[in-house]
Design a protein around this motif. Structure first.
Motif, PDB file in Angstrom:
ATOM      1  N   ILE A  54       0.808  -1.218   0.000  1.00 51.35           N
ATOM      2  CA  ILE A  54       0.000   0.000   0.000  1.00 51.35           C
ATOM      3  C   ILE A  54       0.847   1.277   0.000  1.00 51.35           C
ATOM      4  CG2 ILE A  54      -0.275   0.309   2.508  1.00 51.35           C
ATOM      5  CD1 ILE A  54      -3.317   0.751   1.880  1.00 51.35           C
ATOM      6  N   GLU A  55       2.131   1.147   0.332  1.00 57.42           N
ATOM      7  CA  GLU A  55       2.999   2.321   0.396  1.00 57.42           C
ATOM      8  C   GLU A  55       3.616   2.697  -0.951  1.00 57.42           C
ATOM      9  OE1 GLU A  55       4.537   2.394   4.926  1.00 57.42           O
ATOM     10  OE2 GLU A  55       5.528   0.901   3.662  1.00 57.42           O
ATOM     11  N   THR A  56       3.335   1.924  -1.999  1.00 59.83           N
ATOM     12  CA  THR A  56       3.849   2.274  -3.324  1.00 59.83           C
ATOM     13  C   THR A  56       2.788   3.060  -4.098  1.00 59.83           C
ATOM     14  OG1 THR A  56       3.100   0.228  -4.355  1.00 59.83           O
ATOM     15  CG2 THR A  56       5.323   0.224  -3.382  1.00 59.83           C
ATOM     16  N   SER A  57       3.225   3.789  -5.121  1.00 64.63           N
ATOM     17  CA  SER A  57       2.305   4.699  -5.817  1.00 64.63           C
ATOM     18  C   SER A  57       1.150   3.971  -6.502  1.00 64.63           C
ATOM     19  CB  SER A  57       3.066   5.559  -6.826  1.00 64.63           C
ATOM     20  OG  SER A  57       3.706   4.753  -7.793  1.00 64.63           O
ATOM     21  N   THR A  58       1.409   2.876  -7.200  1.00 62.42           N
ATOM     22  CA  THR A  58       0.335   2.177  -7.905  1.00 62.42           C
ATOM     23  C   THR A  58      -0.648   1.568  -6.915  1.00 62.42           C
ATOM     24  OG1 THR A  58       1.865   1.695  -9.707  1.00 62.42           O
ATOM     25  CG2 THR A  58      -0.184   0.450  -9.679  1.00 62.42           C
ATOM     26  N   GLN A  62      -4.559   2.543  -6.523  1.00 63.78           N
ATOM     27  CA  GLN A  62      -5.619   1.533  -6.635  1.00 63.78           C
ATOM     28  C   GLN A  62      -6.522   1.564  -5.403  1.00 63.78           C
ATOM     29  OE1 GLN A  62      -4.278  -2.437  -7.630  1.00 63.78           O
ATOM     30  NE2 GLN A  62      -6.095  -3.389  -6.746  1.00 63.78           N
ATOM     31  N   THR A  63      -5.926   1.615  -4.231  1.00 74.73           N
ATOM     32  CA  THR A  63      -6.700   1.625  -2.996  1.00 74.73           C
ATOM     33  C   THR A  63      -7.535   2.900  -2.905  1.00 74.73           C
ATOM     34  OG1 THR A  63      -4.964   0.297  -1.963  1.00 74.73           O
ATOM     35  CG2 THR A  63      -6.547   1.351  -0.488  1.00 74.73           C
ATOM     36  N   THR A  85       1.747  -4.145   7.278  1.00 74.43           N
ATOM     37  CA  THR A  85       1.442  -4.253   8.706  1.00 74.43           C
ATOM     38  C   THR A  85       0.289  -3.309   9.065  1.00 74.43           C
ATOM     39  OG1 THR A  85       2.946  -2.478   9.356  1.00 74.43           O
ATOM     40  CG2 THR A  85       3.881  -4.728   9.223  1.00 74.43           C
ATOM     41  N   LEU A  86      -0.265  -3.532  10.226  1.00 69.91           N
ATOM     42  CA  LEU A  86      -1.305  -2.640  10.747  1.00 69.91           C
ATOM     43  C   LEU A  86      -0.778  -1.207  10.812  1.00 69.91           C
ATOM     44  CD1 LEU A  86      -3.973  -1.906  12.160  1.00 69.91           C
ATOM     45  CD2 LEU A  86      -2.948  -2.709  14.296  1.00 69.91           C
ATOM     46  N   ASP A  87       0.436  -1.016  11.316  1.00 66.32           N
ATOM     47  CA  ASP A  87       0.999   0.334  11.432  1.00 66.32           C
ATOM     48  C   ASP A  87       1.145   1.001  10.070  1.00 66.32           C
ATOM     49  OD1 ASP A  87       1.128   0.134  14.190  1.00 66.32           O
ATOM     50  OD2 ASP A  87       3.251  -0.412  14.225  1.00 66.32           O
ATOM     51  N   GLN A  88       1.610   0.271   9.064  1.00 65.99           N
ATOM     52  CA  GLN A  88       1.762   0.846   7.726  1.00 65.99           C
ATOM     53  C   GLN A  88       0.397   1.245   7.154  1.00 65.99           C
ATOM     54  OE1 GLN A  88       3.831  -2.587   6.160  1.00 65.99           O
ATOM     55  NE2 GLN A  88       5.737  -1.410   5.907  1.00 65.99           N
ATOM     56  N   GLN A  89      -0.586   0.375   7.311  1.00 74.30           N
ATOM     57  CA  GLN A  89      -1.921   0.700   6.801  1.00 74.30           C
ATOM     58  C   GLN A  89      -2.555   1.854   7.577  1.00 74.30           C
ATOM     59  OE1 GLN A  89      -4.214  -2.937   6.748  1.00 74.30           O
ATOM     60  NE2 GLN A  89      -3.589  -3.350   4.645  1.00 74.30           N
TER      61      GLN A  89
END
Length: 167
Positions: A54-58, A62-63, A85-89
């Motif tokens: 989820i941390e990448t541009s594409t 999309q999200t 991870t939960l923290d990243q999201q």
């Protein structure tokens, strides 16, 4: 199944479920770190959007796209699943108004059960599934080149078609 990332070929751990098959059950975690199961969505049309990171541009695009579209869909739920991870999201979601469910598959169970896990990358393939009210897959796109976007309109059209089946 083969997918590529910037032209380099990778293999998923299996064959993803096909159109006409029942969506395999799953349990993943939400942003409150609580279990979320496929069975909670039976009775609604469901878009399952999976992204590698989820941390990448594409993946972020999309999200965001499916989250924005979720506001316009009346009888469709949208979930986005990644191996983050939960923290990243949670960090990604902080500045967003969420109309969809952001779910994490940190143990890779969903990715493996759906045949989307790429061991060499420790990620899952980029896909979109549309599941009807009975839990059957009515649309599937496995994005062959993971750095590319899915066909948003085709997935949304399939969801709208399923919504119209109710009326």
């Amino acid at each position: 199944m083969d997918v590529t990332l910037k032209g380099e070929k990778f293999q998923t751990n299996g064959q993803p479920p096909k159109v006409g098959e029942d969506a395999p059950s799953f349990t993943v975690k939400n942003l409150d770190d609580q279990d979320v199961k496929l069975s909670e969505y039976i009775g609604d049309v469901l878009i399952i959007s999976t992204v590698p990171d989820i941390e990448t541009s594409t993946c972020s695009r999309q999200t965001n796209k499916f989250n924005d579209e979720a506001k316009e869909l009346t009888d469709t739920k949208v979930i986005s699943i990644s191996t983050n991870t939960l923290d990243q999201q949670s960090e990604w979601s902080q500045s967003k108004v969420l109309s969809s469910d952001i779910l994490h598959d940190t143990d890779r169970t969903f990715a493996k059960d759906y045949g989307l896990y790429i061991d060499d990358l420790d990620k899952m393939a980029r896909t979109v599934f549309v599941v009807n009210r009975k839990g059957q897959i009515v649309y599937r796109e496995i994005v062959e080149e993971m750095s590319k976007d899915p066909d948003y309109e085709a997935a949304l059209s399939a969801a709208r078609h399923e919504e119209a089946e109710l009326t």
